[in-house]
Write an enzyme that holds these catalytic residues in place. Sequence first.
Site, mmCIF file in Angstrom:
data_model
loop_
_atom_site.group_PDB
_atom_site.id
_atom_site.type_symbol
_atom_site.label_atom_id
_atom_site.label_comp_id
_atom_site.label_asym_id
_atom_site.label_seq_id
_atom_site.Cartn_x
_atom_site.Cartn_y
_atom_site.Cartn_z
ATOM 1 N N ASP A 36 2.745 -9.220 -2.696
ATOM 2 C CA ASP A 36 1.555 -8.376 -2.796
ATOM 3 C C ASP A 36 0.388 -9.136 -3.411
ATOM 4 O OD1 ASP A 36 0.625 -5.607 -4.970
ATOM 5 O OD2 ASP A 36 -0.249 -6.288 -3.080
ATOM 6 N N ASP A 220 -5.298 -8.002 0.975
ATOM 7 C CA ASP A 220 -4.186 -7.419 0.238
ATOM 8 C C ASP A 220 -2.936 -7.267 1.095
ATOM 9 O OD1 ASP A 220 -3.765 -4.296 -1.653
ATOM 10 O OD2 ASP A 220 -2.480 -6.051 -1.336
HETATM 11 C C1 LIG Z 1 -5.050 1.815 -0.930
HETATM 12 S S1 LIG Z 1 -3.930 1.153 -2.046
HETATM 13 C C2 LIG Z 1 -2.471 1.828 -1.422
HETATM 14 C C3 LIG Z 1 -1.404 0.780 -1.318
HETATM 15 N N1 LIG Z 1 -0.159 1.340 -0.829
HETATM 16 C C4 LIG Z 1 0.136 1.231 0.448
HETATM 17 O O1 LIG Z 1 -0.536 0.675 1.279
HETATM 18 C C5 LIG Z 1 1.498 1.830 0.795
HETATM 19 C C6 LIG Z 1 2.485 0.686 0.880
HETATM 20 C C7 LIG Z 1 3.882 1.183 0.964
HETATM 21 C C8 LIG Z 1 4.852 0.280 1.212
HETATM 22 C C9 LIG Z 1 6.162 0.692 1.310
HETATM 23 C C10 LIG Z 1 6.497 2.004 1.147
HETATM 24 C C11 LIG Z 1 5.508 2.918 0.883
HETATM 25 C C12 LIG Z 1 4.193 2.513 0.773
HETATM 26 O O2 LIG Z 1 1.429 2.479 2.063
HETATM 27 C C13 LIG Z 1 0.539 3.507 2.152
HETATM 28 O O3 LIG Z 1 -0.051 3.951 1.193
HETATM 29 N N2 LIG Z 1 0.343 3.971 3.394
HETATM 30 C C14 LIG Z 1 1.123 3.492 4.529
HETATM 31 C C15 LIG Z 1 1.670 4.629 5.307
HETATM 32 C C16 LIG Z 1 0.559 5.601 5.695
HETATM 33 N N3 LIG Z 1 1.121 6.734 6.423
HETATM 34 C C17 LIG Z 1 -0.145 6.116 4.443
HETATM 35 C C18 LIG Z 1 -0.690 4.968 3.681
HETATM 36 C C19 LIG Z 1 -1.065 0.163 -2.642
HETATM 37 O O4 LIG Z 1 -1.024 0.824 -3.646
HETATM 38 N N4 LIG Z 1 -0.772 -1.145 -2.537
HETATM 39 C C20 LIG Z 1 -0.376 -1.865 -3.745
HETATM 40 C C21 LIG Z 1 0.939 -2.594 -3.515
HETATM 41 C C22 LIG Z 1 1.981 -1.633 -2.940
HETATM 42 C C23 LIG Z 1 2.383 -0.563 -3.936
HETATM 43 C C24 LIG Z 1 3.497 0.324 -3.387
HETATM 44 C C25 LIG Z 1 4.703 -0.494 -2.960
HETATM 45 C C26 LIG Z 1 4.341 -1.589 -2.008
HETATM 46 C C27 LIG Z 1 3.212 -2.460 -2.545
HETATM 47 C C28 LIG Z 1 -1.507 -2.809 -4.126
HETATM 48 O O5 LIG Z 1 -1.641 -3.893 -3.230
HETATM 49 C C29 LIG Z 1 -2.769 -2.000 -4.059
HETATM 50 N N5 LIG Z 1 -3.725 -2.371 -5.060
HETATM 51 C C30 LIG Z 1 -4.748 -3.191 -4.672
HETATM 52 C C31 LIG Z 1 -5.763 -3.433 -5.545
HETATM 53 C C32 LIG Z 1 -5.752 -2.807 -6.807
HETATM 54 C C33 LIG Z 1 -4.700 -2.045 -7.185
HETATM 55 C C34 LIG Z 1 -3.636 -1.801 -6.311
HETATM 56 O O6 LIG Z 1 -2.644 -1.121 -6.603
#
Ligand SMILES: CSC[C@H](NC(=O)[C@H](Cc1ccccc1)OC(=O)N1CCC(N)CC1)C(=O)N[C@@H](CC1CCCCC1)[C@@H](O)Cn1ccccc1=O
Length: 331
Positions: A36, A220
């Site tokens: 990430d 990202d």
């Molecule tokens: C708009 S930040 C939303 C983003 N999380 C996503 O992209 C998740 C990814 C995911 C992966 C596997 C299962 C479930 C969800 O997926 C969705 O949110 N999705 C996909 C599915 C869609 N139907 C709805 C929208 C996010 O917090 N990323 C962070 C890393 C993620 C956290 C969750 C686990 C995987 C890695 C990170 O880099 C985002 N960051 C970036 C900058 C500042 C802070 C911050 O925290």
Amino acid sequence: GTGSAAAVPINADFDIAYVTPVTLGTPPQTLQLDFDSGSSDLWVFSSHLPTSQIRGQQIYAPNKSSTAKLLDGHSWSITYGDGSGSRGNVYTDNVTVGGLTVGSQAIECAQQVSSSFTTEDHIDGLVGLGFSTLNTVSPKSQLTFFDNAKSNLDSPVFTADLKYKQAGTYDFGFIDEAKYTGEITYVPVNSDPGYWTFPSSGYAVGSGNFTASSISGIADTGTSLVYLPTAIVTAYYRQVQGATNSRSYGGYVFPCASTLPTFTFGVGAARFTIPAAYLNYAPVTPGSATCFGGLQSSSGVGINIWGDVALKAAFVVFNGGNPPTIGWAAK
Ligand SMILES: CSC[C@H](NC(=O)[C@H](Cc1ccccc1)OC(=O)N1CCC(N)CC1)C(=O)N[C@@H](CC1CCCCC1)[C@@H](O)Cn1ccccc1=O
């Protein structure tokens, strides 16, 4: 030295995230971790978690590693943009990615994870590849795997070659010419916020005119979708029959049968086009005739994010030199 490891989609139907095998400790314990570039903690499901929070994930047990050392009195706690989070204590141990080993890497062992991590059984933890200033370990913050590896790398870079519904690669320490075509366009990175923040030079919807406009956003690898300013996103969905911004689904949805335009973004003078298939992200629920868009508004997020939907349309070089830059190439 160099390293090269696969980035494997965790879901066969749509690219929600990619995991990479990482071995920890002695004898080696292999976990599938989500690399990430939007965060800077390396944390894992561990033997310190209550079994109620583990559902099929691999765990790291430091007490089974002869090279693990407790980082006494240190803890960590992180919350991600999607509201998920985890916290725990810290060990140092050997970490190997694709043949590249870092000795005494901080491994943040989860003692608690949020429910979305428990239910996502393909992700055993994260490897943060953001800038180490974002690391949450206290009282002494720790370096990322990339920062620890940097001095031993042939070149202070890592590259992301993510792919649509298939395995791609993360390379460390070298740029594989076979993975891209044409030239790599490099632009400056502002690392002050701790992310790989870079300027995009504009966008086009489908075959429409390119609109020059400087858009600051982050590259990202840990975010599935692309989040951009509302004006750009509404211009895109104006071209999609039946598209609506759904409060209940939390973003733009449309009939899965709709024809979607491509989306082109600029990096300097270079142009990268995201195929329509990548932007028809997934049914809102399995089997639904309503689909969720791969391009969404950043108004609720706070920053513009070039997530996997954009990254898999290019070959991306994260240059950790001084000053840091980011390079984009076609492939
Ligand atoms: C708009 S930040 C939303 C983003 N999380 C996503 O992209 C998740 C990814 C995911 C992966 C596997 C299962 C479930 C969800 O997926 C969705 O949110 N999705 C996909 C599915 C869609 N139907 C709805 C929208 C996010 O917090 N990323 C962070 C890393 C993620 C956290 C969750 C686990 C995987 C890695 C990170 O880099 C985002 N960051 C970036 C900058 C500042 C802070 C911050 O925290």
